[in-house]
Write a protein that holds these residues in place. Structure first.
Motif, PDB file in Angstrom:
ATOM      1  N   PHE A   1       0.815  -1.222   0.000  1.00  0.00           N
ATOM      2  CA  PHE A   1       0.000   0.000   0.000  1.00  0.00           C
ATOM      3  C   PHE A   1       0.850   1.276   0.000  1.00  0.00           C
ATOM      4  O   PHE A   1       0.335   2.362  -0.189  1.00  0.00           O
ATOM      5  N   GLY A   2       2.153   1.138   0.285  1.00  0.00           N
ATOM      6  CA  GLY A   2       3.016   2.327   0.371  1.00  0.00           C
ATOM      7  C   GLY A   2       3.119   3.047  -0.962  1.00  0.00           C
ATOM      8  O   GLY A   2       3.130   2.418  -2.023  1.00  0.00           O
ATOM      9  N   PHE A   3       3.162   4.390  -0.912  1.00  0.00           N
ATOM     10  CA  PHE A   3       3.339   5.192  -2.130  1.00  0.00           C
ATOM     11  C   PHE A   3       4.734   5.804  -2.184  1.00  0.00           C
ATOM     12  O   PHE A   3       5.174   6.289  -3.208  1.00  0.00           O
ATOM     13  N   ASN A   4       5.403   5.857  -1.017  1.00  0.00           N
ATOM     14  CA  ASN A   4       6.642   6.618  -0.928  1.00  0.00           C
ATOM     15  C   ASN A   4       7.667   5.811  -0.135  1.00  0.00           C
ATOM     16  O   ASN A   4       8.557   5.200  -0.717  1.00  0.00           O
ATOM     17  N   LEU A   5       7.489   5.740   1.197  1.00  0.00           N
ATOM     18  CA  LEU A   5       8.392   4.930   2.012  1.00  0.00           C
ATOM     19  C   LEU A   5       7.910   3.480   2.016  1.00  0.00           C
ATOM     20  O   LEU A   5       6.719   3.220   2.168  1.00  0.00           O
ATOM     21  N   PRO A   6       8.841   2.520   1.841  1.00  0.00           N
ATOM     22  CA  PRO A   6       8.430   1.112   1.719  1.00  0.00           C
ATOM     23  C   PRO A   6       8.304   0.393   3.060  1.00  0.00           C
ATOM     24  O   PRO A   6       7.916  -0.767   3.095  1.00  0.00           O
ATOM     25  N   TRP A   7       8.608   1.092   4.151  1.00  0.00           N
ATOM     26  CA  TRP A   7       8.732   0.401   5.449  1.00  0.00           C
ATOM     27  C   TRP A   7       7.397  -0.017   6.015  1.00  0.00           C
ATOM     28  O   TRP A   7       7.294  -1.004   6.735  1.00  0.00           O
ATOM     29  N   TRP A   8       6.349   0.740   5.764  1.00  0.00           N
ATOM     30  CA  TRP A   8       5.063   0.469   6.418  1.00  0.00           C
ATOM     31  C   TRP A   8       4.527  -0.891   6.047  1.00  0.00           C
ATOM     32  O   TRP A   8       3.979  -1.606   6.878  1.00  0.00           O
ATOM     33  N   ASP A   9       4.668  -1.289   4.778  1.00  0.00           N
ATOM     34  CA  ASP A   9       4.161  -2.596   4.349  1.00  0.00           C
ATOM     35  C   ASP A   9       4.894  -3.721   5.071  1.00  0.00           C
ATOM     36  O   ASP A   9       4.280  -4.695   5.495  1.00  0.00           O
ATOM     37  N   ARG A  10       6.204  -3.565   5.240  1.00  0.00           N
ATOM     38  CA  ARG A  10       6.969  -4.607   5.939  1.00  0.00           C
ATOM     39  C   ARG A  10       6.603  -4.616   7.416  1.00  0.00           C
ATOM     40  O   ARG A  10       6.430  -5.667   8.026  1.00  0.00           O
ATOM     41  N   LEU A  11       6.440  -3.432   7.987  1.00  0.00           N
ATOM     42  CA  LEU A  11       6.134  -3.306   9.419  1.00  0.00           C
ATOM     43  C   LEU A  11       4.741  -3.836   9.750  1.00  0.00           C
ATOM     44  O   LEU A  11       4.538  -4.522  10.751  1.00  0.00           O
ATOM     45  N   PHE A  12       3.763  -3.540   8.893  1.00  0.00           N
ATOM     46  CA  PHE A  12       2.373  -3.899   9.205  1.00  0.00           C
ATOM     47  C   PHE A  12       1.914  -5.191   8.529  1.00  0.00           C
ATOM     48  O   PHE A  12       0.743  -5.549   8.597  1.00  0.00           O
ATOM     49  N   GLY A  13       2.840  -5.878   7.853  1.00  0.00           N
ATOM     50  CA  GLY A  13       2.515  -7.203   7.318  1.00  0.00           C
ATOM     51  C   GLY A  13       1.749  -7.195   6.014  1.00  0.00           C
ATOM     52  O   GLY A  13       1.041  -8.146   5.699  1.00  0.00           O
ATOM     53  N   THR A  14       1.864  -6.135   5.223  1.00  0.00           N
ATOM     54  CA  THR A  14       1.152  -6.098   3.937  1.00  0.00           C
ATOM     55  C   THR A  14       2.130  -6.175   2.755  1.00  0.00           C
ATOM     56  O   THR A  14       1.760  -5.878   1.624  1.00  0.00           O
ATOM     57  N   TYR A  15       3.376  -6.584   3.044  1.00  0.00           N
ATOM     58  CA  TYR A  15       4.391  -6.601   1.985  1.00  0.00           C
ATOM     59  C   TYR A  15       4.332  -7.893   1.181  1.00  0.00           C
ATOM     60  O   TYR A  15       4.174  -8.968   1.738  1.00  0.00           O
ATOM     61  N   ARG A  16       4.424  -7.767  -0.126  1.00  0.00           N
ATOM     62  CA  ARG A  16       4.497  -8.924  -1.022  1.00  0.00           C
ATOM     63  C   ARG A  16       5.564  -8.606  -2.063  1.00  0.00           C
ATOM     64  O   ARG A  16       5.459  -7.594  -2.771  1.00  0.00           O
ATOM     65  N   ALA A  17       6.583  -9.475  -2.162  1.00  0.00           N
ATOM     66  CA  ALA A  17       7.763  -9.137  -2.971  1.00  0.00           C
ATOM     67  C   ALA A  17       7.453  -9.081  -4.469  1.00  0.00           C
ATOM     68  O   ALA A  17       7.813  -8.123  -5.153  1.00  0.00           O
ATOM     69  N   GLN A  18       6.757 -10.115  -5.001  1.00  0.00           N
ATOM     70  CA  GLN A  18       6.549 -10.201  -6.450  1.00  0.00           C
ATOM     71  C   GLN A  18       5.145 -10.735  -6.740  1.00  0.00           C
ATOM     72  O   GLN A  18       4.575 -11.453  -5.919  1.00  0.00           O
ATOM     73  N   PRO A  19       4.621 -10.462  -7.945  1.00  0.00           N
ATOM     74  CA  PRO A  19       3.327 -11.065  -8.323  1.00  0.00           C
ATOM     75  C   PRO A  19       3.526 -12.535  -8.717  1.00  0.00           C
ATOM     76  O   PRO A  19       4.575 -12.879  -9.262  1.00  0.00           O
ATOM     77  N   ARG A  20       2.504 -13.377  -8.421  1.00  0.00           N
ATOM     78  CA  ARG A  20       2.614 -14.805  -8.757  1.00  0.00           C
ATOM     79  C   ARG A  20       2.877 -15.043 -10.237  1.00  0.00           C
ATOM     80  O   ARG A  20       3.646 -15.896 -10.622  1.00  0.00           O
ATOM     81  N   GLY A  21       2.203 -14.260 -11.081  1.00  0.00           N
ATOM     82  CA  GLY A  21       2.316 -14.480 -12.525  1.00  0.00           C
ATOM     83  C   GLY A  21       3.562 -13.874 -13.151  1.00  0.00           C
ATOM     84  O   GLY A  21       3.750 -13.942 -14.366  1.00  0.00           O
ATOM     85  N   GLY A  22       4.408 -13.239 -12.337  1.00  0.00           N
ATOM     86  CA  GLY A  22       5.572 -12.531 -12.878  1.00  0.00           C
ATOM     87  C   GLY A  22       5.153 -11.174 -13.414  1.00  0.00           C
ATOM     88  O   GLY A  22       3.966 -10.953 -13.726  1.00  0.00           O
ATOM     89  N   HIS A  23       6.100 -10.254 -13.529  1.00  0.00           N
ATOM     90  CA  HIS A  23       5.731  -8.890 -13.933  1.00  0.00           C
ATOM     91  C   HIS A  23       5.240  -8.814 -15.368  1.00  0.00           C
ATOM     92  O   HIS A  23       4.444  -7.955 -15.718  1.00  0.00           O
TER      93      HIS A  23
END
Ligand SMILES: [Zn+2]
Ligand SMILES: [Zn+2]
Length: 287
Positions: free
Chosen positions: A216-238
């Motif tokens: 959900f982050g638009f600027n700083l990437p830390w919030w997604d990692r901190l709040f558990g909403t981070y996903r590294a890559q899409p399943r289907g590939g970019h």
């Protein structure tokens, strides 16, 4: 310094907008990440047209600007940071980080609350993902964002300079991380600890609900990692993933200005996220 920043605030913002837009547009031509689903001529007039419309509406309908409100807040000592009276070099980054957290939480909220998702899906309905996607939001969502930003300024108490820095930074990073641009994998891996990268935010524009509800982050990437909403890559590939919203695939509806403006008012409100009543059963569930 204050006169320089506040005296030229509109010029600074417009300059950065067109500067970043030009750089990203050239980069997209030189090293695109995915082939375009629809050409620029089919999407850009509407995506940039809604930016012009939003700018005019914000000027006409809102009684103040973020900078004017920050000046009043400063004069009256409103907000946490003014109460703490920290040195400017500490208060400014803290203000930018706190405002960014507010934007992250707002973004989670517009995905979770069905009526707000109706507005926000204008941003997601774009069939392609490029620099102009980063600026396309429904006018009602923009007005709501501004009111939330006013409230955040009153609570946080940023200096007017911090507000300008935040606005320019958020605008620039939003255009960067919507870019249809290719970055070396190693560079992306490191850069996404500092700023949300295009590969990180593209996951959020997937048609898959679980992928949309991540990064959900638009600027700083830390919030997604901190709040558990981070996903590294899409399943289907970019290159294999589908961009947009399932069921909304007509370019006339989702990539033309009249269709985009009407989008929040179409369809049922019960077809998304917390209103969903059908869930996949667990494989070994005991009922
Ligand atoms: Zn979103
Ligand atoms: Zn986006």
């Amino acid at each position: 310094m204050r006169e320089l920043i506040l005296g030229h605030e509109p010029a600074i913002r417009v300059g950065f907008f067109f500067g970043v837009l030009a750089v990203m547009a050239l980069w997209e031509v030189a090293a695109p990440r995915r082939p375009a689903t629809l050409g620029r001529w089919a999407r850009w007039p509407s995506n940039l047209g809604i930016v012009v419309l939003n700018t005019v509406l914000v000027r006409l309908l809102l009684p103040t600007t973020v900078v004017a409100l920050a000046l009043v807040g400063e004069a009256n000592g409103w907000g946490l940071l003014h109460q703490l009276a920290l040195p400017a070099w500490v208060a400014l980054p803290l203000a930018v980080i706190a405002l960014d957290l507010a934007v992250y939480l707002q973004h989670v909220m517009v995905h979770a609350v069905p009526v707000l998702w109706r507005l926000h899906r204008v941003h997601h309905a774009d069939l392609h993902f490029d620099v102009t996607t980063g600026a396309r939001f429904h006018p009602i969502e923009i007005l709501l964002s501004m009111l939330i930003k006013f409230a955040a300024i009153l609570v946080i108490g940023p200096s007017p300079e911090a507000v300008v820095v935040f606005e320019v930074l958020l605008n620039a990073t939003a255009m960067f991380n919507h870019g249809n641009v290719r970055l070396p994998v190693a560079v992306d891996r490191w850069l996404r600890w500092l700023v949300v990268t295009p590969d990180m935010h593209r996951v959020h524009h997937s048609v898959e609900d679980d992928e949309t509800n991540s990064n959900f982050g638009f600027n700083l990437p830390w919030w997604d990692r901190l709040f558990g909403t981070y996903r590294a890559q899409p399943r289907g590939g970019h290159e294999g993933m589908t961009i947009g919203i399932r069921g909304w695939r007509d370019p006339q509806q989702v990539d033309r200005l009249p269709g985009m403006l009407a989008l929040p008012f179409l369809g049922k409100v019960t077809d998304y996220v917390i209103n969903r009543r059908q869930w996949a059963r667990p494989a070994t569930g005991n009922e």
